[in-house]
Design a protein around this motif. Structure first.
Motif, mmCIF file in Angstrom:
data_model
loop_
_atom_site.group_PDB
_atom_site.id
_atom_site.type_symbol
_atom_site.label_atom_id
_atom_site.label_comp_id
_atom_site.label_asym_id
_atom_site.label_seq_id
_atom_site.Cartn_x
_atom_site.Cartn_y
_atom_site.Cartn_z
ATOM 1 N N SER A 33 43.726 44.117 47.080
ATOM 2 C CA SER A 33 43.816 42.885 47.107
ATOM 3 C C SER A 33 44.484 41.979 45.738
ATOM 4 N N PRO A 34 45.796 41.802 46.146
ATOM 5 C CA PRO A 34 46.225 41.119 44.895
ATOM 6 C C PRO A 34 45.949 39.569 44.475
ATOM 7 N N GLU A 35 45.133 39.344 45.496
ATOM 8 C CA GLU A 35 44.297 37.956 45.279
ATOM 9 C C GLU A 35 42.818 38.216 45.823
ATOM 10 N N LEU A 36 42.069 38.632 44.807
ATOM 11 C CA LEU A 36 40.768 38.960 45.086
ATOM 12 C C LEU A 36 39.989 37.705 45.969
ATOM 13 N N THR A 37 40.187 36.870 45.619
ATOM 14 C CA THR A 37 39.472 35.590 46.191
ATOM 15 C C THR A 37 39.982 35.586 47.739
ATOM 16 N N VAL A 38 41.001 35.776 48.037
ATOM 17 C CA VAL A 38 41.420 35.862 49.584
ATOM 18 C C VAL A 38 40.436 36.973 50.236
ATOM 19 N N PHE A 39 40.153 37.896 49.809
ATOM 20 C CA PHE A 39 39.151 39.095 50.336
ATOM 21 C C PHE A 39 37.896 38.446 50.560
ATOM 22 N N LEU A 40 37.597 38.218 48.743
ATOM 23 C CA LEU A 40 36.104 37.662 49.010
ATOM 24 C C LEU A 40 35.559 36.541 49.586
ATOM 25 N N GLY A 41 36.676 35.749 49.733
ATOM 26 C CA GLY A 41 36.177 34.071 49.927
ATOM 27 C C GLY A 41 35.259 33.485 48.729
#
Length: 184
Positions: A99-107
């Protein structure tokens, strides 16, 4: 960042097929590595790009970049494979989160997903997910490996306060850089 990406790729490739027996405890090579730096300052994505190429080339099962809890559980179940070794048969459900943008995965404040990731880190032999309408997913030999990137500001806004210092973050290796090491 490149060294930690390489370590994560090795862990992803080993999956649950390797282990270390230490007394009564078994350790697996799964890691939750989070590259952390201010936005656009330290080349998180530049370090992760070759890692993704390796992962794709060797066919490591990946989670979607954005996913519901139910879909992630189903993907984990579908990743189950059987490996025959000299010492016996290994059944494992190994999955890598890239996940290059962890926030996209975690929410944002997705406490249930964070709880699941915390639980899965210990690589349980059996994990069961049962719903009222969609049936049961029995998952054998859980193995989750995570390589993500984020900024310090997003850590503060994405993760609930009770996740910091315990739970999920205590299982993560945060690799921090303030700026680029050198310009090439």
């Amino acid at each position: 960042f490149k060294e930690w990406c390489a370590v994560s790729v090795i862990a992803a490739a080993l999956q649950r097929k390797c282990r270390l027996e230490w007394g009564t405890t078994t350790f697996y090579p799964n890691l939750y590595i989070v590259l952390t730096a201010p936005a656009g300052k330290a080349r998180k994505g530049t370090a992760m790009a070759p890692a993704r190429k390796f992962i794709d080339r060797i066919g490591i099962p990946l989670a979607a970049e954005a996913v519901t809890r139910e879909a992630l559980i189903r993907t984990l179940k579908e990743s189950e494979s059987v490996v025959s070794t000299e010492t016996g048969i290994i059944v494992h459900s190994s999955l890598t989160v890239f996940s290059p943008e962890l926030t996209v995965f975690l929410g944002y404040n997705n406490t249930q997903l964070m709880s699941d990731l915390t639980d899965w880190f210990d690589c349980a032999e059996k994990w069961v997910y049962r719903t009222k309408t969609a049936g049961t997913d029995d998952i054998t030999g859980i193995f989750i490996n995570l390589l993500g990137a984020t900024t310090p500001d997003l850590i503060r806004s994405t993760l609930p306060l009770d996740a910091i210092g315990g739970g999920l973050t205590s299982r993560m290796i945060f690799v921090f850089e303030e700026k680029k090491g050198k310009i090439v």
